[in-house]
Scaffold this active site. Sequence first.
Site, PDB file in Angstrom:
ATOM      1  N   SER A 239       1.144  -0.989  -0.154  1.00 19.73           N
ATOM      2  CA  SER A 239       0.369  -0.088  -0.193  1.00 19.73           C
ATOM      3  C   SER A 239       1.417   1.366  -0.095  1.00 19.73           C
ATOM      4  O   SER A 239       1.929   1.552   0.467  1.00 19.73           O
ATOM      5  CB  SER A 239      -1.051   0.109   0.948  1.00 19.73           C
ATOM      6  OG  SER A 239      -0.501   0.716   2.054  1.00 19.73           O
ATOM      7  N   LYS A 240       0.282   2.289  -0.312  1.00 15.07           N
ATOM      8  CA  LYS A 240       0.862   3.870  -0.645  1.00 15.07           C
ATOM      9  C   LYS A 240       1.229   3.795   0.584  1.00 15.07           C
ATOM     10  O   LYS A 240       2.253   4.401   0.457  1.00 15.07           O
ATOM     11  CB  LYS A 240       0.925   4.275  -1.901  1.00 15.07           C
ATOM     12  CG  LYS A 240      -0.138   4.858  -1.912  1.00 15.07           C
ATOM     13  CD  LYS A 240      -0.385   6.165  -2.254  1.00 15.07           C
ATOM     14  CE  LYS A 240      -1.968   6.934  -2.103  1.00 15.07           C
ATOM     15  NZ  LYS A 240      -3.154   7.798  -3.906  1.00 15.07           N
ATOM     16  N   ARG A 241       0.760   3.846   1.682  1.00 13.57           N
ATOM     17  CA  ARG A 241       0.800   4.606   2.536  1.00 13.57           C
ATOM     18  C   ARG A 241       1.961   3.279   3.856  1.00 13.57           C
ATOM     19  O   ARG A 241       2.746   4.328   4.311  1.00 13.57           O
ATOM     20  CB  ARG A 241      -0.796   4.748   3.603  1.00 13.57           C
ATOM     21  CG  ARG A 241      -0.852   5.918   3.756  1.00 13.57           C
ATOM     22  CD  ARG A 241      -2.702   5.639   4.022  1.00 13.57           C
ATOM     23  NE  ARG A 241      -3.525   5.295   2.669  1.00 13.57           N
ATOM     24  CZ  ARG A 241      -4.472   4.454   2.767  1.00 13.57           C
ATOM     25  NH1 ARG A 241      -4.403   3.474   3.124  1.00 13.57           N
ATOM     26  NH2 ARG A 241      -4.868   4.531   1.065  1.00 13.57           N
ATOM     27  N   ARG A 242       2.088   2.413   3.536  1.00 11.87           N
ATOM     28  CA  ARG A 242       2.825   1.823   4.552  1.00 11.87           C
ATOM     29  C   ARG A 242       4.812   1.664   3.854  1.00 11.87           C
ATOM     30  O   ARG A 242       5.408   1.211   4.475  1.00 11.87           O
ATOM     31  CB  ARG A 242       2.299   0.490   4.390  1.00 11.87           C
ATOM     32  CG  ARG A 242       2.118   0.106   5.840  1.00 11.87           C
ATOM     33  CD  ARG A 242       1.229  -1.536   5.926  1.00 11.87           C
ATOM     34  NE  ARG A 242       0.692  -1.884   5.026  1.00 11.87           N
ATOM     35  CZ  ARG A 242      -0.222  -2.302   4.829  1.00 11.87           C
ATOM     36  NH1 ARG A 242      -0.894  -2.556   5.699  1.00 11.87           N
ATOM     37  NH2 ARG A 242      -0.322  -3.129   3.389  1.00 11.87           N
TER      38      ARG A 242
END
Length: 472
Positions: A239-242
């Site tokens: 995921s682009k957040r993690r």
Amino acid sequence: MNQPSPRYRFAPSPTGFLHVGGARTALWNWALAHSQGGKFVLRIEDTDEERNRSEWTQGIIDALAWIGIGADDPCFEGPYFQSHYAAQHVAAASRLCEAGLAYYCDMTAAEIEARNKVEGNQGYQGWSRNLGLGPGTARVLRFKVPEGTTVVRDLVRGEVSFDNALIEDFVLLRGNGSPMFHLANVVDDIEMRITHVVRAEEHLPNTPKQQMLWQALGKEPPVWAHVPLLVNEARKKLSKRRDKVALEQYRDEGYLASAMVNYLMTLGWTPAGDSEIAPWDEMQRDFRLEDVNHSPAFFDVKKLAAFNGEHIRMLSPTQFYEASKPWLFGPSAPFPRDGFDERMFIAMVPHIQPRCVTLADAAGVVDFLFQREPVIDQPSWDKVMTTTEAGPVLSATIAAYTSLTDDDWSADRLKDSLEQVGEAHGLKLGKTQAPVRVAVTGRTVGPPLFEALEVLGRAETLRRMTAAEARL
Ligand code: GLU
């Protein structure tokens, strides 16, 4: 009958960056199109107004070009922009409507929800199917999902059956007349004569709907292949957040395109031969969807770094120099541009290559060669230059090196000479080297010392050693 040559496609929606999973999908399509004498069509699915930014689109094109997928190859076709084909999407919807395969519906989302509450159902239950509504404001056009089972034949996953009873009559045109994803995606694939749809696994649930649309539009569906997810070390979907998922970020941090391509190709597929480190030509020739693993693939940043190191070591000195330029001359360069010497850098390359994980590392390994004065690392100085032997070793080495001529100034001679100084002081080579290294480079760690001194030259080496001696 002649088989038409295969036409693959990559159909990203602009999101601001190219996801590494998307890059792998693109590479697999690219490899297949190449090895089968086919085409690779790039279609930008830019119908979402909010995401339709030209710099995002250009970003995708540039990121693909970086991994070797670009318009300069005869296999490449496009880019096409989905937003340019709205008229074709609407025309296809009209044909479906005329053939009785689609119908207008004026129920709002709230009405659907309310009715489901009462009836204990989920999703839209085909309520307007037989109302005979014509087009009108806020009326959506829905596809009439036929009864039965839809069997998707997938080259990676085998046969997957879907019960049509569980698929609602999905929307083709919104209330404002604009085409929805399934319609646009299928009509474009048909218009672009796509024969193989190879894409991320998350699209598998879309496939029965899309296959029905192909058939309803009178076409033979393409060959489908849904490729496994990429996951992180916690086995969670990237995921682009993690996670670091943007291909561009790796490019900007000094990963080599060849390493990235090699690593991405191996996520779910293994090249033939003993090593996973393989040249593109071989991977492209050997890649087959039938050999792709079903389970999610771990995107392992450490393994990518190891691949990068291997690929960096395969570069010739000139190639390494060319590839390192953005970091040698960029804003982060640790030395002034006019201090840089190309010949010295290229001479050092064989000694730097084994130490680099990314191209960005090179500048920091050889910086001392190009600084007017080496930047002294104080802890290194305190550790090495305050010992009792530092002064005598430095003085004896200066004397020994002064007696060497420019012609004698080679790594071997410099080492012999220093060994003799060490013997005279009862010190091993490592201990004897340390003050010389700190004097010349400013720190205790760095590339092989004698090779560095050879490259730096006699005059500058002696000048730095004498300056350090004076500071003791
Ligand atoms: N535009 C879709 C996406 O980026 C891909 C659709 C497809 O490959 O069919 O997820």
